[in-house]
Design a protein around this motif. Structure first.
Motif, PDB file in Angstrom:
ATOM      1  N   HIS A  21       0.711  -0.752  -0.380  1.00 29.27           N
ATOM      2  CA  HIS A  21       0.135  -0.024   0.124  1.00 29.27           C
ATOM      3  C   HIS A  21       0.437   1.091  -0.032  1.00 29.27           C
ATOM      4  CE1 HIS A  21      -3.683  -2.207   0.693  1.00 29.27           C
ATOM      5  NE2 HIS A  21      -3.263  -2.987   1.511  1.00 29.27           N
ATOM      6  N   PHE A  22       1.904   1.304   0.216  1.00 31.08           N
ATOM      7  CA  PHE A  22       3.135   2.320   0.144  1.00 31.08           C
ATOM      8  C   PHE A  22       3.173   2.866  -1.382  1.00 31.08           C
ATOM      9  CE2 PHE A  22       7.696   4.445  -0.232  1.00 31.08           C
ATOM     10  CZ  PHE A  22       7.859   5.111   0.659  1.00 31.08           C
ATOM     11  N   ARG A  23       2.475   4.086  -1.397  1.00 29.24           N
ATOM     12  CA  ARG A  23       2.938   5.181  -3.231  1.00 29.24           C
ATOM     13  C   ARG A  23       4.177   5.810  -3.147  1.00 29.24           C
ATOM     14  NH1 ARG A  23      -2.375   5.794  -5.670  1.00 29.24           N
ATOM     15  NH2 ARG A  23      -1.588   4.679  -7.631  1.00 29.24           N
ATOM     16  N   PRO A  24       5.610   5.427  -3.148  1.00 29.32           N
ATOM     17  CA  PRO A  24       6.204   7.151  -3.311  1.00 29.32           C
ATOM     18  C   PRO A  24       5.814   8.279  -3.888  1.00 29.32           C
ATOM     19  CG  PRO A  24       7.129   5.130  -5.061  1.00 29.32           C
ATOM     20  CD  PRO A  24       5.612   4.725  -4.343  1.00 29.32           C
ATOM     21  N   TYR A  25       6.643   9.232  -3.869  1.00 28.99           N
ATOM     22  CA  TYR A  25       5.834  10.184  -4.097  1.00 28.99           C
ATOM     23  C   TYR A  25       7.473  10.318  -5.744  1.00 28.99           C
ATOM     24  CZ  TYR A  25       3.098  11.316   0.300  1.00 28.99           C
ATOM     25  OH  TYR A  25       2.829  11.146   0.633  1.00 28.99           O
ATOM     26  N   ARG A  26       6.782   9.593  -6.617  1.00 26.51           N
ATOM     27  CA  ARG A  26       7.613  10.280  -7.610  1.00 26.51           C
ATOM     28  C   ARG A  26       7.007  10.162  -8.506  1.00 26.51           C
ATOM     29  NH1 ARG A  26      11.179   4.572  -7.521  1.00 26.51           N
ATOM     30  NH2 ARG A  26      11.414   4.653  -5.061  1.00 26.51           N
ATOM     31  N   SER A  27       7.138  11.146  -9.795  1.00 26.52           N
ATOM     32  CA  SER A  27       6.293  10.715 -10.826  1.00 26.52           C
ATOM     33  C   SER A  27       6.713   9.920 -11.246  1.00 26.52           C
ATOM     34  CB  SER A  27       6.646  12.208 -11.894  1.00 26.52           C
ATOM     35  OG  SER A  27       8.182  12.584 -12.022  1.00 26.52           O
ATOM     36  N   PRO A  28       5.151   9.548 -12.458  1.00 24.14           N
ATOM     37  CA  PRO A  28       5.560   8.322 -12.879  1.00 24.14           C
ATOM     38  C   PRO A  28       6.184   8.866 -13.849  1.00 24.14           C
ATOM     39  CG  PRO A  28       3.399   9.011 -13.038  1.00 24.14           C
ATOM     40  CD  PRO A  28       3.905   9.381 -11.761  1.00 24.14           C
ATOM     41  N   LYS A  29       6.474   7.315 -14.727  1.00 20.88           N
ATOM     42  CA  LYS A  29       6.823   7.996 -16.235  1.00 20.88           C
ATOM     43  C   LYS A  29       5.946   7.292 -16.789  1.00 20.88           C
ATOM     44  CE  LYS A  29      11.646   6.682 -15.305  1.00 20.88           C
ATOM     45  NZ  LYS A  29      12.988   5.712 -15.713  1.00 20.88           N
ATOM     46  N   SER A  30       4.915   6.459 -16.729  1.00 22.74           N
ATOM     47  CA  SER A  30       3.805   6.059 -17.562  1.00 22.74           C
ATOM     48  C   SER A  30       2.306   5.805 -16.305  1.00 22.74           C
ATOM     49  CB  SER A  30       4.219   5.217 -18.875  1.00 22.74           C
ATOM     50  OG  SER A  30       3.989   3.992 -17.513  1.00 22.74           O
ATOM     51  N   ASP A  31       1.107   5.803 -16.609  1.00 16.01           N
ATOM     52  CA  ASP A  31      -0.138   5.405 -15.971  1.00 16.01           C
ATOM     53  C   ASP A  31       0.296   4.132 -15.451  1.00 16.01           C
ATOM     54  OD1 ASP A  31      -0.773   8.027 -15.571  1.00 16.01           O
ATOM     55  OD2 ASP A  31      -1.968   7.791 -17.889  1.00 16.01           O
ATOM     56  N   GLU A  32       1.294   2.882 -16.163  1.00 20.66           N
ATOM     57  CA  GLU A  32       1.424   1.685 -16.185  1.00 20.66           C
ATOM     58  C   GLU A  32       1.979   1.628 -14.637  1.00 20.66           C
ATOM     59  OE1 GLU A  32       2.521   0.344 -19.178  1.00 20.66           O
ATOM     60  OE2 GLU A  32       0.357   0.482 -20.769  1.00 20.66           O
ATOM     61  N   GLU A  33       2.783   2.380 -14.671  1.00 25.32           N
ATOM     62  CA  GLU A  33       3.774   1.494 -13.231  1.00 25.32           C
ATOM     63  C   GLU A  33       3.107   2.195 -12.111  1.00 25.32           C
ATOM     64  OE1 GLU A  33       7.163   4.662 -13.813  1.00 25.32           O
ATOM     65  OE2 GLU A  33       8.149   4.401 -15.393  1.00 25.32           O
ATOM     66  N   TRP A  34       1.821   2.680 -12.013  1.00 24.72           N
ATOM     67  CA  TRP A  34       0.824   3.180 -10.433  1.00 24.72           C
ATOM     68  C   TRP A  34      -0.033   2.135 -11.371  1.00 24.72           C
ATOM     69  CZ3 TRP A  34       2.200   6.423  -7.069  1.00 24.72           C
ATOM     70  CH2 TRP A  34       3.037   7.468  -7.743  1.00 24.72           C
TER      71      TRP A  34
END
Length: 66
Positions: free
Chosen positions: A53-66
């Motif tokens: 459930h941990f989501r790092p505060y990084r900008s994803p390179k694409s929507d698929e990474e989330w």
């Protein structure tokens, strides 16, 4: 060089020729964290990663990474 941990406020002595001391001296934006606090934060971060459930505060390179 005397440095103070930003979390537990303990004062430590660093060798003046230590690369960390040079980094702190030349770039005041960097802060010092003692080994005990660093290990505690690292351990808890790995525990949060393990839950899924941990989501790092990084900008994803694409929507698929989330």
């Amino acid at each position: 060089m005397k440095v103070k941990c930003v979390i537990c406020d303990t004062v430590h002595d660093l060798n003046d020729n230590d690369p960390l001391a040079k980094k702190l001296r030349n770039r005041p934006i960097h802060t010092y964290m003692c080994d005990d606090c660093y290990e505690r934060i690292e351990k808890r971060t790995h525990e949060r990663w393990a839950t899924g459930h941990f989501r790092p505060y990084r900008s994803p390179k694409s929507d698929e990474e989330w």
